[in-house]
Design a protein around this motif. Sequence first.
Motif, mmCIF file in Angstrom:
data_model
loop_
_atom_site.group_PDB
_atom_site.id
_atom_site.type_symbol
_atom_site.label_atom_id
_atom_site.label_comp_id
_atom_site.label_asym_id
_atom_site.label_seq_id
_atom_site.Cartn_x
_atom_site.Cartn_y
_atom_site.Cartn_z
ATOM 1 N N LEU A 1 38.473 74.647 32.403
ATOM 2 C CA LEU A 1 37.600 74.292 31.286
ATOM 3 C C LEU A 1 36.849 73.005 31.598
ATOM 4 O O LEU A 1 37.460 71.996 31.968
ATOM 5 C CB LEU A 1 38.430 74.115 30.006
ATOM 6 C CG LEU A 1 37.662 73.804 28.721
ATOM 7 C CD1 LEU A 1 36.805 74.998 28.295
ATOM 8 C CD2 LEU A 1 38.643 73.440 27.605
ATOM 9 N N ARG A 2 35.522 73.051 31.461
ATOM 10 C CA ARG A 2 34.693 71.862 31.656
ATOM 11 C C ARG A 2 33.920 71.592 30.364
ATOM 12 O O ARG A 2 33.020 72.350 29.996
ATOM 13 C CB ARG A 2 33.713 72.061 32.803
ATOM 14 C CG ARG A 2 32.690 70.936 32.967
ATOM 15 C CD ARG A 2 33.333 69.660 33.479
ATOM 16 N NE ARG A 2 33.714 69.799 34.880
ATOM 17 C CZ ARG A 2 34.604 69.030 35.499
ATOM 18 N NH1 ARG A 2 35.220 68.076 34.805
ATOM 19 N NH2 ARG A 2 34.897 69.207 36.776
ATOM 20 N N GLU A 3 34.308 70.525 29.666
ATOM 21 C CA GLU A 3 33.618 70.170 28.424
ATOM 22 C C GLU A 3 32.252 69.560 28.734
ATOM 23 O O GLU A 3 32.044 68.986 29.808
ATOM 24 C CB GLU A 3 34.469 69.198 27.606
ATOM 25 C CG GLU A 3 35.771 69.822 27.092
ATOM 26 C CD GLU A 3 36.470 68.954 26.060
ATOM 27 O OE1 GLU A 3 35.761 68.212 25.338
ATOM 28 O OE2 GLU A 3 37.709 69.028 25.980
ATOM 29 N N ASN A 4 31.328 69.692 27.770
ATOM 30 C CA ASN A 4 29.978 69.139 27.910
ATOM 31 C C ASN A 4 29.321 69.561 29.227
ATOM 32 O O ASN A 4 28.705 68.742 29.921
ATOM 33 C CB ASN A 4 30.025 67.606 27.798
ATOM 34 C CG ASN A 4 30.512 67.142 26.441
ATOM 35 O OD1 ASN A 4 30.030 67.602 25.406
ATOM 36 N ND2 ASN A 4 31.503 66.262 26.434
ATOM 37 N N PHE A 5 29.442 70.828 29.539
ATOM 38 C CA PHE A 5 28.818 71.335 30.766
ATOM 39 C C PHE A 5 27.301 71.268 30.661
ATOM 40 O O PHE A 5 26.608 71.072 31.667
ATOM 41 C CB PHE A 5 29.273 72.778 31.023
ATOM 42 C CG PHE A 5 28.687 73.382 32.266
ATOM 43 C CD1 PHE A 5 29.142 72.985 33.519
ATOM 44 C CD2 PHE A 5 27.681 74.333 32.188
ATOM 45 C CE1 PHE A 5 28.592 73.529 34.678
ATOM 46 C CE2 PHE A 5 27.128 74.883 33.339
ATOM 47 C CZ PHE A 5 27.584 74.480 34.584
ATOM 48 N N ASN B 1 29.820 78.336 26.341
ATOM 49 C CA ASN B 1 29.981 78.495 24.892
ATOM 50 C C ASN B 1 28.940 77.643 24.153
ATOM 51 O O ASN B 1 28.896 76.427 24.336
ATOM 52 C CB ASN B 1 31.399 78.073 24.486
ATOM 53 C CG ASN B 1 31.690 78.356 23.033
ATOM 54 O OD1 ASN B 1 31.620 79.496 22.600
ATOM 55 N ND2 ASN B 1 32.008 77.317 22.272
ATOM 56 N N ASN C 1 32.129 75.520 18.104
ATOM 57 C CA ASN C 1 33.451 75.620 18.728
ATOM 58 C C ASN C 1 34.060 76.974 18.392
ATOM 59 O O ASN C 1 33.785 77.551 17.338
ATOM 60 C CB ASN C 1 34.378 74.526 18.208
ATOM 61 C CG ASN C 1 33.838 73.134 18.427
ATOM 62 O OD1 ASN C 1 33.094 72.894 19.373
ATOM 63 N ND2 ASN C 1 34.210 72.207 17.559
ATOM 64 N N LEU D 1 37.620 76.407 22.896
ATOM 65 C CA LEU D 1 36.364 76.265 23.625
ATOM 66 C C LEU D 1 35.420 75.378 22.821
ATOM 67 O O LEU D 1 34.834 75.821 21.831
ATOM 68 C CB LEU D 1 35.717 77.629 23.851
ATOM 69 C CG LEU D 1 36.545 78.686 24.592
ATOM 70 C CD1 LEU D 1 35.710 79.943 24.789
ATOM 71 C CD2 LEU D 1 37.067 78.152 25.920
ATOM 72 N N PRO D 2 35.246 74.128 23.217
ATOM 73 C CA PRO D 2 34.297 73.272 22.506
ATOM 74 C C PRO D 2 32.858 73.751 22.708
ATOM 75 O O PRO D 2 32.537 74.429 23.695
ATOM 76 C CB PRO D 2 34.506 71.895 23.163
ATOM 77 C CG PRO D 2 35.830 71.978 23.845
ATOM 78 C CD PRO D 2 35.976 73.401 24.262
ATOM 79 N N ARG E 1 29.238 73.814 23.916
ATOM 80 C CA ARG E 1 28.574 73.414 25.160
ATOM 81 C C ARG E 1 29.525 73.296 26.347
ATOM 82 O O ARG E 1 29.198 72.691 27.370
ATOM 83 C CB ARG E 1 27.784 72.107 24.978
ATOM 84 C CG ARG E 1 26.621 72.231 24.007
ATOM 85 C CD ARG E 1 25.776 70.968 23.970
ATOM 86 N NE ARG E 1 26.511 69.834 23.430
ATOM 87 C CZ ARG E 1 26.650 69.585 22.131
ATOM 88 N NH1 ARG E 1 26.088 70.388 21.232
ATOM 89 N NH2 ARG E 1 27.329 68.541 21.727
ATOM 90 N N SER E 2 30.718 73.879 26.228
ATOM 91 C CA SER E 2 31.676 73.848 27.341
ATOM 92 C C SER E 2 31.517 75.072 28.235
ATOM 93 O O SER E 2 30.874 76.066 27.871
ATOM 94 C CB SER E 2 33.110 73.785 26.807
ATOM 95 O OG SER E 2 33.439 74.972 26.092
ATOM 96 N N VAL F 1 33.937 77.738 30.613
ATOM 97 C CA VAL F 1 35.302 78.174 30.896
ATOM 98 C C VAL F 1 35.273 79.227 31.985
ATOM 99 O O VAL F 1 34.374 80.071 32.036
ATOM 100 C CB VAL F 1 36.003 78.718 29.618
ATOM 101 C CG1 VAL F 1 35.312 79.972 29.088
ATOM 102 C CG2 VAL F 1 37.486 78.986 29.881
#
Length: 270
Positions: A65-69, A174, A178, A204-205, A207-208, A210
């Motif tokens: 998971l990469r937040e603020n992708f 995403n 959320n 899944l936040p 703008r993340s 996955v």
Amino acid sequence: MATDCGVTACACKGIRRCLQCDTLKGQSEVNRPKIVHHFLYDAETRLAIRKEAQAASFAFPGVFLRENFISEEEEKKLMSAMDQDSWNESQSGRRKQDFGPKINFKKKKVRVGGFSGLPAVSQKLVLRMQKEPNLAGFHPVEQCNLDYHPQRGSAIDPHLDDSWLWGERLVTINLLSNTTLTMSLERGLPELGLAEEVHVAVRLPRRSLVVLYGEARHRWKHAIHRDDVQERRVCSTYRELSAEFLPGGQQAELGAQLLNISLSFKGTPL
């Protein structure tokens, strides 16, 4: 006529359900009582953390998971581009846009059809994906945009993605809100003393990004439940080719043709 959330004629088939077909058929979503062990995925430790005192936490491999992708500005541009194209009605209250080859999974046949490539707006996102350690060498051959809205009762049932055509990594961005991706194992984890169904919630936040791979890709089913769609939610899922369609595989020539089209980034939705 469609409303702002895209409600038109129901597209559900078989066991698929949405709020519109529930209303038309005078039925509601069936909640069968059963024992389910609930866990929450921790992206830092990569553990499924227990929600019940009697259940131990366990390692949960195969999720990245990469937040603020993407940025807020990029999200606006992506949604503007998507909403300029038409959305097609899909199962379980979803709408979709497909950028990919024509596929018959039952007969294991694939052809170019009207496929003209991934959309132009995805080019820099794919380049950014490839810089992630878990996505080295990732070359998507298909992109599917899905539009969820609570007014349509949008959801997607627990499922495993095809592994004949699609390769090891499933990549999703995403957008707009959320949500929670629910991973499930119907037969439980007897080795941990969990004989009943096990659910792992992956939050899944907005703008993340996955990625599902390994056991999370091939063993655990994944779903988006109706209750976890509180606002409009759009996702873009990218899929790569399996070994059969890569150099050295039986259908390498077709795979090369599909990738050449895909990575032209001149596509329009089918």
